[in-house]
Design a protein around this motif. Sequence first.
Motif, PDB file in Angstrom:
ATOM      1  N   ILE A  43       0.695  -0.678   0.106  1.00 55.91           N
ATOM      2  CA  ILE A  43      -0.144   0.093  -0.061  1.00 55.91           C
ATOM      3  C   ILE A  43       0.964   0.902   0.335  1.00 55.91           C
ATOM      4  N   SER A  44       0.162   2.303  -0.824  1.00 57.85           N
ATOM      5  CA  SER A  44       1.859   3.151  -0.375  1.00 57.85           C
ATOM      6  C   SER A  44       0.499   4.792  -0.665  1.00 57.85           C
ATOM      7  N   SER A  45      -0.183   4.682  -0.171  1.00 63.40           N
ATOM      8  CA  SER A  45      -0.765   5.817   0.413  1.00 63.40           C
ATOM      9  C   SER A  45      -0.373   6.321   2.207  1.00 63.40           C
ATOM     10  N   GLU A  46      -0.623   7.105   2.580  1.00 62.36           N
ATOM     11  CA  GLU A  46      -0.123   7.732   3.146  1.00 62.36           C
ATOM     12  C   GLU A  46      -1.185   7.085   4.667  1.00 62.36           C
ATOM     13  N   ILE A  47      -0.900   6.045   5.620  1.00 59.94           N
ATOM     14  CA  ILE A  47      -2.033   6.212   6.228  1.00 59.94           C
ATOM     15  C   ILE A  47      -1.297   5.079   7.401  1.00 59.94           C
ATOM     16  N   SER A  48      -1.854   5.118   8.947  1.00 61.43           N
ATOM     17  CA  SER A  48      -0.567   4.243   9.634  1.00 61.43           C
ATOM     18  C   SER A  48      -0.440   2.836   9.591  1.00 61.43           C
ATOM     19  N   LYS A  49       0.437   2.524   9.636  1.00 64.13           N
ATOM     20  CA  LYS A  49       0.762   0.654  10.209  1.00 64.13           C
ATOM     21  C   LYS A  49      -0.372   0.119  10.578  1.00 64.13           C
ATOM     22  N   GLU A  50      -1.094   0.467  11.205  1.00 64.11           N
ATOM     23  CA  GLU A  50      -2.309  -0.513  11.684  1.00 64.11           C
ATOM     24  C   GLU A  50      -3.267  -0.528  10.830  1.00 64.11           C
ATOM     25  N   ASP A  51      -3.749   0.345  10.018  1.00 67.31           N
ATOM     26  CA  ASP A  51      -4.721   1.043   8.726  1.00 67.31           C
ATOM     27  C   ASP A  51      -4.573   0.299   7.847  1.00 67.31           C
ATOM     28  N   LYS A  52      -2.734   0.440   7.209  1.00 65.87           N
ATOM     29  CA  LYS A  52      -2.271  -0.772   6.277  1.00 65.87           C
ATOM     30  C   LYS A  52      -2.548  -2.329   6.503  1.00 65.87           C
ATOM     31  N   ALA A  53      -2.328  -2.674   7.800  1.00 72.73           N
ATOM     32  CA  ALA A  53      -2.103  -3.924   8.234  1.00 72.73           C
ATOM     33  C   ALA A  53      -3.890  -4.525   7.804  1.00 72.73           C
ATOM     34  N   ARG A  54      -4.566  -4.000   8.237  1.00 72.60           N
ATOM     35  CA  ARG A  54      -6.206  -4.063   8.267  1.00 72.60           C
ATOM     36  C   ARG A  54      -6.745  -4.234   6.896  1.00 72.60           C
ATOM     37  N   ILE A  55      -6.157  -3.132   5.832  1.00 81.97           N
ATOM     38  CA  ILE A  55      -6.106  -2.455   4.637  1.00 81.97           C
ATOM     39  C   ILE A  55      -5.809  -4.356   3.736  1.00 81.97           C
ATOM     40  N   SER A  56      -4.783  -4.505   4.555  1.00 85.51           N
ATOM     41  CA  SER A  56      -3.768  -5.532   3.677  1.00 85.51           C
ATOM     42  C   SER A  56      -5.232  -6.382   3.849  1.00 85.51           C
ATOM     43  N   LYS A  57      -5.484  -7.177   5.178  1.00 88.01           N
ATOM     44  CA  LYS A  57      -5.974  -7.656   5.476  1.00 88.01           C
ATOM     45  C   LYS A  57      -7.338  -8.258   4.389  1.00 88.01           C
ATOM     46  N   ASP A  58      -8.318  -7.500   4.370  1.00 87.98           N
ATOM     47  CA  ASP A  58      -9.038  -7.025   4.036  1.00 87.98           C
ATOM     48  C   ASP A  58      -8.437  -7.313   2.573  1.00 87.98           C
ATOM     49  N   LEU A  59      -7.581  -6.765   1.485  1.00 88.48           N
ATOM     50  CA  LEU A  59      -6.928  -6.726   0.515  1.00 88.48           C
ATOM     51  C   LEU A  59      -7.061  -8.572  -0.017  1.00 88.48           C
ATOM     52  N   GLN A  60      -6.694  -8.921   0.696  1.00 84.98           N
ATOM     53  CA  GLN A  60      -6.035 -10.618   0.399  1.00 84.98           C
ATOM     54  C   GLN A  60      -7.159 -11.037  -0.101  1.00 84.98           C
ATOM     55  N   SER A  61      -9.025 -10.905  -0.032  1.00 88.41           N
ATOM     56  CA  SER A  61     -10.087 -10.680  -0.730  1.00 88.41           C
ATOM     57  C   SER A  61      -9.623 -10.831  -2.150  1.00 88.41           C
ATOM     58  N   PHE A  62      -9.046 -10.017  -2.433  1.00 92.06           N
ATOM     59  CA  PHE A  62      -9.194 -10.515  -3.779  1.00 92.06           C
ATOM     60  C   PHE A  62      -8.232 -11.728  -3.834  1.00 92.06           C
TER      61      PHE A  62
END
Length: 188
Positions: A151-170
């Motif tokens: 993820i290249s967006s400027e967001i916190s590490k916790e949010d990146k971890a949660r988003i990465s987990k959601d994006l695994q549904s791809f």
Amino acid sequence: MENGVAEKQSSYTYWVRDDAAPLPVPRKLTPEDISQQSQPNLLGSVWNQAGTWEEKNLNSWANSRIKELLSSLSLEFSNGKAAVYEVTKCSGDAFLITVRNKKRVGYTYELSLKFKGEWSTNDQKEKIKGHFDIPEFSFGELDDLQIETRISSEISKEDKARISKDLQSFLEPIRKKLAAFEQELKDR
């Protein structure tokens, strides 16, 4: 001298026969003659009627088809949505091999896909973008497919971890698109 002539006439000539069949006269085949001949259903090129090894490179078709299948992939998940909008890396080999009159196909590829989307946290929507990397996948091994999310967006590490987990549904839709590619490759 008379004895010498008599010897030549009585010499051993078993393999030389005067009653041998005449040589066949060649004739041009008519279209009717050709249609009556049975023609085996051969794979591969006309020159390879024995069905020996023949390899055909399918890289250009495979590259464009993979890009076409994956560039329109979108998904909604619990906290947002995302879509793949570009295939930035599609490198590898795809081939069709004919050996012993049997067709075999195969491929090995690496991919990188750009995505963008929105993710919401506490009534706040944030734009996200990044890459999916698929380090290696090959014919018959789609069950082992793995994607890495950057993820290249400027967001916190916790949010990146949660988003990465959601994006695994791809992973599952990507696997289905690649299975469709594999089936098209088999049918070629």
